[in-house]
Design a protein around this motif. Structure first.
Motif, short mmCIF file in Angstrom:
data_model
loop_
_atom_site.label_atom_id
_atom_site.label_comp_id
_atom_site.label_asym_id
_atom_site.label_seq_id
_atom_site.Cartn_x
_atom_site.Cartn_y
_atom_site.Cartn_z
N GLN A 147 3.52 30.92 -52.24
CA GLN A 147 2.59 31.44 -53.01
C GLN A 147 2.58 32.92 -53.73
OE1 GLN A 147 -0.56 31.60 -50.18
NE2 GLN A 147 -0.43 29.84 -49.47
N LYS A 148 4.76 33.07 -53.89
CA LYS A 148 4.32 34.36 -53.96
C LYS A 148 3.74 35.72 -54.22
CE LYS A 148 5.90 31.72 -58.35
NZ LYS A 148 7.39 31.50 -58.16
N ASP A 149 3.63 35.70 -52.70
CA ASP A 149 3.07 36.40 -52.36
C ASP A 149 4.06 37.35 -51.47
OD1 ASP A 149 1.04 38.21 -50.58
OD2 ASP A 149 -0.01 36.88 -49.66
N GLU A 150 4.54 38.64 -51.90
CA GLU A 150 6.28 39.40 -51.95
C GLU A 150 5.14 40.52 -50.61
OE1 GLU A 150 8.53 38.81 -52.01
OE2 GLU A 150 7.63 36.62 -53.42
N ALA A 151 3.90 40.89 -50.91
CA ALA A 151 3.38 41.96 -49.79
C ALA A 151 3.67 41.25 -48.69
CB ALA A 151 1.96 43.03 -50.50
N THR A 152 2.36 40.58 -48.29
CA THR A 152 1.66 39.51 -46.77
C THR A 152 3.69 39.26 -46.57
OG1 THR A 152 0.24 38.57 -47.92
CG2 THR A 152 1.50 37.70 -46.10
N SER A 175 5.34 42.61 -44.79
CA SER A 175 5.65 42.31 -44.00
C SER A 175 5.31 41.70 -42.83
CB SER A 175 3.60 42.80 -44.43
OG SER A 175 2.73 43.28 -42.62
N ALA A 205 4.09 32.43 -47.54
CA ALA A 205 3.65 33.65 -48.14
C ALA A 205 5.07 33.93 -49.77
CB ALA A 205 4.13 35.57 -48.15
N LYS A 206 6.28 33.73 -49.36
CA LYS A 206 6.73 33.46 -50.85
C LYS A 206 6.61 32.81 -51.53
CE LYS A 206 10.89 36.42 -48.55
NZ LYS A 206 12.21 35.95 -48.73
#
Length: 428
Positions: A64-69, A72, A61-62
């Motif tokens: 892909q820069k998906d900080e919200a995921t 969580s 997730a990091k």
């Protein structure tokens, strides 16, 4: 020790075995406790798997820069890390409780063991030898013994009640009996003579079933070791935590050792004489065998003890103990009872038991069958061959003479340099 898997698979059979022992059903409670433990194990395994999966997903997730995921997932991992140790503690508590309950349950009796509540329900198997008769009134050993060196007064002075000081003829007869028993078992019956520790650790006493339930029956040292109540404890545990090759079996051990018992609960029983002592000597037999040969070995061991009595020309009988009179670890027990003419009754002189795999599970003692990868638990058996002090009592009472002397059994005479009679000491 009982196998919870076997109880889970055949709960009715387990409860039926307990009922023959006079115990209430336990399978339901044990299985329910085990199910709770297994459910926790499953929950822990799922939690661990999810924690590992989520931990890997955080990096993805990091990336892909998906900080919200990622946040969580990190929160989920933190929750799991906090929850899993608590679940593991609960599982260990349940596991310890289950183990403690299983460890407190006696072995189940074999199918041929008679059901009964006590010694009156034991079954007579056979009698050997004619009961000794005299032309005079037979005396008990505590009347004959003091003139031969059974010194009850000095024993009590030194250590208290149920201790005896042997001297002179009595001490020589005692030594001769022990040596004769060892020689018979090693030279004629294939037992390996051993010299064993007389003090053992908790887990060794647990292995043969003395702990935790019967701690009060034994003596404990100040550093936490236990004085052995019988060399069965040391001899049987010689194979603890081992995997033996099948070709190494059977193992047959014997030892002559002092034995120490508190005799808790025996107040008022055999307070006179040399029958029930806190310290006594016994020649023990222990066999380690495969399950297929344990019944045959039980008969063999009992015959070995009978052979010693036969050689001493002592009348005896074999009893099969009922379910209410067997020891904790036994699945079947034969008692040999010798005739004591002074008491005009039979008294136990040897107890020979098969414990099936009950002790082996407590000791984790296994063997690997030839050509197989899996292991199986060994079967253990133990028995007296014989109790030396009680045999001395039997010789004194059965070989007593009217003048207070005691004839020496022929097989013992070589151990006493040809002496054929023990003469009473002259009274002062």
């Amino acid at each position: 020790m009982h196998d919870i898997r076997s109880i889970r698979e055949k709960p009715a059979d387990f409860d039926a075995g307990l009922a023959r022992r006079g115990l209430e059903p336990m399978a339901g409670d044990l299985v329910a406790l085990d199910e709770k433990r297994r459910a926790l194990i499953h929950e822990i395994q799922l939690g661990q798997a999810r924690r590992n999966e989520a931990s890997k997903a955080i990096g993805a997730a990091k990336a892909q820069k998906d900080e919200a995921t990622a946040a969580s997932l990190m929160a989920e991992v933190a929750t799991l890390k906090e929850r899993l140790p608590a679940l593991e503690i609960d599982e260990k508590t349940l596991g310890d409780d289950l183990t403690a309950r299983l460890a407190a349950i006696p072995n189940l009796p074999l199918a041929d063991v008679p059901v009964g509540g006590g010694e009156d329900d034991n079954a007579l198997m056979h009698e050997r030898g004619a009961r000794t008769e005299f032309s005079f009134d037979a005396k008990e050993h505590d009347s004959i013994g003091p003139a031969l060196g059974l010194d009850f007064e000095t024993g009590a002075l030194l250590a208290g009640s149920r201790f005896t000081f042997l001297r002179g003829s009595a001490a020589k007869l005692h030594r001769a009996l022990g040596q004769f028993m060892l020689d018979t078992l090693t030279r004629e019956h294939g037992f390996e003579e051993c010299v064993v520790p007389l003090m053992v650790r908790d887990e060794v006493m647990f292995g043969t079933g003395q702990l935790p339930k019967f701690a009060e029956d034994s003596f404990q040292t100040t550093d936490g070791r236990w004085l052995i109540p019988t060399s069965e404890v040391s001899l049987t545990n010689a194979i603890r935590e081992q995997i033996l090759p099948e070709h190494a079996l059977p193992l047959r051990f014997t030892a002559l050792t002092p034995c120490f018992r508190s005799e808790a609960g025996s107040a008022g029983r055999d307070t006179r004489g040399y029958i029930r002592q806190h310290q006594f000597e016994k020649v023990e037999m222990v066999s380690i065998v495969t399950p297929e040969t344990s019944d045959e070995e039980h008969e063999r061991m009992t015959a070995c003890a009978e052979d010693i009595l036969t050689k001493l020309d002592l009348p005896f009988r074999r009893m099969k103990l009922c379910t209410g009179d067997m020891g904790f670890s036994a699945a079947r027990t034969y008692d040999l009872e010798v005739w004591l003419p002074g008491q005009a009754r039979y008294r136990e002189i040897s107890s020979v038991s098969t414990c099936t795999d009950f002790q082996a599970r407590r000791m984790n003692a296994r063997y690997r069958p030839e050509g197989e990868k899996n292991t199986r638990f060994v079967h253990t058996l133990n028995g007296s061959g014989l109790a030396v002090g009680r045999t001395l009592v039997a010789v004194v009472e059965n070989y007593q003479q009217e003048d207070g002397s005691v004839a020496v059994p022929e097989v013992l005479q070589p151990y006493l340099r040809g002496l054929n009679r023990l003469e009473p000491a002259a009274s002062s």
